[in-house]
Design a protein around this motif. Structure first.
Motif, short mmCIF file in Angstrom:
data_model
loop_
_atom_site.label_atom_id
_atom_site.label_comp_id
_atom_site.label_asym_id
_atom_site.label_seq_id
_atom_site.Cartn_x
_atom_site.Cartn_y
_atom_site.Cartn_z
N ILE A 141 0.83 -1.20 0.00
CA ILE A 141 0.00 0.00 0.00
C ILE A 141 0.87 1.25 0.00
CG2 ILE A 141 -1.81 1.25 1.24
CD1 ILE A 141 -2.70 -1.39 2.45
N VAL A 142 0.60 2.15 -0.97
CA VAL A 142 1.35 3.40 -1.08
C VAL A 142 0.36 4.55 -1.28
CG1 VAL A 142 3.22 4.60 -2.30
CG2 VAL A 142 3.13 2.12 -2.36
N SER A 143 0.67 5.68 -0.67
CA SER A 143 -0.16 6.88 -0.87
C SER A 143 -0.02 7.38 -2.31
CB SER A 143 0.29 7.97 0.10
OG SER A 143 -0.15 9.23 -0.36
N ARG A 144 -1.14 7.86 -2.88
CA ARG A 144 -1.07 8.42 -4.24
C ARG A 144 -0.15 9.64 -4.29
NH1 ARG A 144 -6.53 6.61 -4.44
NH2 ARG A 144 -6.69 4.99 -6.02
N GLY A 145 0.02 10.28 -3.16
CA GLY A 145 0.90 11.45 -3.12
C GLY A 145 2.37 11.08 -3.15
N GLU A 146 2.68 9.78 -3.11
CA GLU A 146 4.08 9.36 -3.04
C GLU A 146 4.49 8.42 -4.17
OE1 GLU A 146 4.51 7.67 0.89
OE2 GLU A 146 3.84 9.51 1.85
N LEU A 147 3.65 8.37 -5.22
CA LEU A 147 3.98 7.49 -6.36
C LEU A 147 4.90 8.27 -7.29
CD1 LEU A 147 0.51 5.85 -6.98
CD2 LEU A 147 2.58 4.80 -6.04
N THR A 150 -3.82 12.75 -4.43
CA THR A 150 -2.52 13.33 -4.69
C THR A 150 -2.06 14.22 -3.54
OG1 THR A 150 -3.13 13.36 -7.00
CG2 THR A 150 -1.22 14.67 -6.39
N ASN A 151 -3.00 14.98 -2.97
CA ASN A 151 -2.58 15.94 -1.95
C ASN A 151 -2.87 15.49 -0.53
OD1 ASN A 151 -5.26 16.27 -2.71
ND2 ASN A 151 -5.36 18.35 -1.91
N ARG A 152 -3.81 14.54 -0.35
CA ARG A 152 -4.15 14.17 1.03
C ARG A 152 -4.33 12.67 1.19
NH1 ARG A 152 -5.82 18.49 4.19
NH2 ARG A 152 -7.32 17.32 5.42
N THR A 153 -3.64 12.14 2.19
CA THR A 153 -3.83 10.74 2.56
C THR A 153 -3.95 10.69 4.08
OG1 THR A 153 -2.50 10.06 0.67
CG2 THR A 153 -2.87 8.41 2.35
N HIS A 154 -4.92 9.91 4.57
CA HIS A 154 -5.19 9.86 6.01
C HIS A 154 -4.93 8.44 6.55
CE1 HIS A 154 -7.13 13.73 5.44
NE2 HIS A 154 -7.71 13.20 4.37
N PRO A 155 -4.73 8.32 7.86
CA PRO A 155 -4.51 6.98 8.43
C PRO A 155 -5.60 5.99 8.04
CG PRO A 155 -4.04 8.67 10.08
CD PRO A 155 -4.58 9.39 8.89
N ARG A 156 -6.87 6.46 8.02
CA ARG A 156 -7.95 5.50 7.70
C ARG A 156 -7.85 4.96 6.27
NH1 ARG A 156 -10.62 10.45 7.35
NH2 ARG A 156 -11.27 10.86 5.20
N ASP A 157 -7.22 5.73 5.37
CA ASP A 157 -7.04 5.24 4.00
C ASP A 157 -6.21 3.96 3.99
OD1 ASP A 157 -8.46 7.38 2.84
OD2 ASP A 157 -6.67 8.65 2.87
N TYR A 158 -5.14 3.97 4.79
CA TYR A 158 -4.30 2.77 4.88
C TYR A 158 -5.07 1.64 5.54
CZ TYR A 158 -0.12 5.55 3.70
OH TYR A 158 0.81 6.34 3.08
N VAL A 159 -5.71 1.97 6.69
CA VAL A 159 -6.40 0.93 7.46
C VAL A 159 -7.46 0.23 6.59
CG1 VAL A 159 -7.92 0.51 9.43
CG2 VAL A 159 -5.97 2.09 9.66
#
Ligand SMILES: *Cc1c(COP(=O)(O)O)cnc(C)c1O
Length: 477
Positions: A182-188, A214-223
């Motif tokens: 799992i990777v944040s879209r802001g870090e691809l 692209t600009n926002r990723t939250h803990p719940r997105d990963y969970v």
């Protein structure tokens, strides 16, 4: 018979043989090596035959049949020019007058002379690379290096490989092959030289699961994305860009908490990492690998030739079992460090352990150069330059001005160093002056901004100042 040209009038028959042309090239330029002269002659004749039409096929694009001069002199000159390019050494030494310490096109970090010497010794003779001198048995090629990395970082274990791209590939393949990462879209991110996170992941045999925006990723997105197939949460440092404004990202410590709770590995690709804490010297904290490790990820990886100031390498630090798994992955053999790099890296780490790094490692010396000292050096150099110029030099004006420069090389995006530059304007256009500097016997790479060539001495060794003055003097002649 009428419709065909008689064989004797085929203009290609007027061309010399490769041997004959090679001889003429070597007569004209006896310093050229024979192999280069032969290849130059061969290429010129192929092109000439094509240009004259017939069996050679169509002429090269943009060139009409028979349009070029095929006089003996022209052929010799062209073949010699090709031969000259062929015999040229690569890479050639240049003077980096841009002030960009980690200039990607100029080979990133210059290593310390001691590190280079260590590499030469390892290369030119035999060594105990994989021999344990006490037992006489086979030894581990990374043994000293691993210990030094652990001492410097507080990591349980360490591995080093060819570069950080290799480290990322190896870590992904080891801990997550056939599973999800799992990777944040802001870090691809894409790093220079076509390293793209999604492509590396595919090649590592892992499935990318993108979360957030692209600009926002939250803990719940990963969970919410974690499932039975999830092997890893990967954090990738945005090495060469910034996101500003309405942004949110999940910090490493929070990610580690999520990983622990769900039993999945957490890895950070730091890109550019330091083992020295430069925060008190005004540098951003997020490159300091030991601090990142204290947040508890399984592994952290970074480049050897970015802020660390060593040779090209990929360094992997972290938990013992994870590092051991990386080290024993068969791919590790394909991506291993060569003995020259290993020797240079080992020397660099010893310098850091000995507290000598700021004095010995060029990248650190350049980054930490006191501003007042840099200004004094720049002013003294400008004065010397003006004294040196002959009166017929293309009317140079030389101002010493403050400037901000980036660190470069995918390090510290958005962070700029305060610097000083010599701003040169002459009767030549700045681009012409810049190109002439590149053509100097030791090429000089300088920046152009606001219609002027700018010379930053931060990245030029004091021993090279005379060479730089000579290059500028010639360029203005
Ligand atoms: C620079 C960088 C890489 C690639 O490292 P190399 O040592 O050039 O192979 C990978 N990831 C990030 C985030 C980087 O900044």
């Amino acid at each position: 018979m009428d419709s065909k040209r008689p064989v004797n009038s085929d203009p290609r028959r007027g061309l010399p043989s490769v041997d004959r042309l090679t001889d003429r090239v070597l007569e004209a330029e006896p310093d050229l090596p024979a192999w280069a002269a032969t290849e130059g002659a061969r290429r010129v004749l192929v092109a000439a035959r094509q240009a004259l039409g017939g069996a050679g096929g169509d002429p090269p694009p943009g060139q009409e049949k028979g349009a070029r001069s095929h006089s003996a002199e022209a052929l010799i000159e062209e073949a010699a020019a090709i031969a000259g390019t062929l015999r040229g050494i690569h890479p050639r030494r240049v003077l980096n007058a841009t002030g960009v310490v980690l200039h990607t096109n100029l080979g990133r970090a210059p290593i310390a002379p001691g590190a280079a010497q260590a590499a030469v010794e390892a290369a030119a003779g035999y060594s105990d690379l994989e021999l344990d001198l006490r037992t006489g048995r086979r030894g581990n090629r990374l043994r000293g290096l691993g210990d030094k990395l652990c001492l410097l970082s507080g990591a349980e274990a360490a591995h080093a490989c060819n570069n950080n791209a290799a480290a990322v590939l190896l870590v992904l393949n080891t801990l997550a092959a056939g599973r999800e990462v799992i990777v944040s879209r802001g870090e691809l991110v894409e790093i220079g030289g076509s390293f793209r996170v999604p492509e590396i992941m595919r090649r590592a045999g892992v499935r990318l699961v993108e979360v957030g925006s692209t600009n926002r990723t939250h803990p719940r997105d990963y969970v919410e994305a974690i499932g039975p197939d999830t092997a890893m949460l990967l954090k990738v440092h945005r090495s060469n860009f910034e996101v500003r404004g309405f942004v949110a990202e999940v910090d490493l410590a929070t990610l580690v908490g999520i990983g622990r709770e769900h039993g999945v590995a957490v890895v950070e690709d730091l890109g550019s990492g330091t083992l020295l804490d430069l925060r008190e010297r005004g540098f951003p904290a997020d490159s300091h690998a030991p601090s990142r490790l204290r947040d508890g990820p399984d592994l952290v990886c970074f480049s050897g030739d970015k802020l660390l100031g060593g040779p090209q390498a990929g360094i992997v630090l972290g938990r013992r079992e994870a590092v051991e798994a990386v080290r024993t992955n068969p791919l590790a053999r394909a991506l291993r460090l060569d003995k020259m790099t290993l020797a240079a890296l080992d020397w660099t780490l010893a310098s850091l352990l000995g507290g000598r790094a700021e004095a010995e490692i060029p990248v650190l010396r350049q980054l930490l150069l006191p501003l007042a000292e840099h200004e004094a050096t720049t002013r003294a150099f400008a004065k010397r330059l003006l004294e040196h110029l002959p009166s017929d030099a293309a009317a140079l004006t030389c101002q010493v001005e403050p400037e901000r420069v980036s660190v470069g090389g995918g390090s510290l995006p958005g962070f700029e160093l305060e610097s000083w530059v010599i701003v040169m304007q002459s009767t030549l256009s700045p681009e012409t002056l810049q190109a002439r500097l590149r053509g100097a016997p030791t090429p000089v790479i300088a920046r152009v901004r606001d219609d002027a060539v700018r010379i930053d001495l931060r990245t030029v060794d004091a021993n090279d100042h005379t060479l730089l003055i000579d290059a500028i003097t010639r360029a203005l002649h």
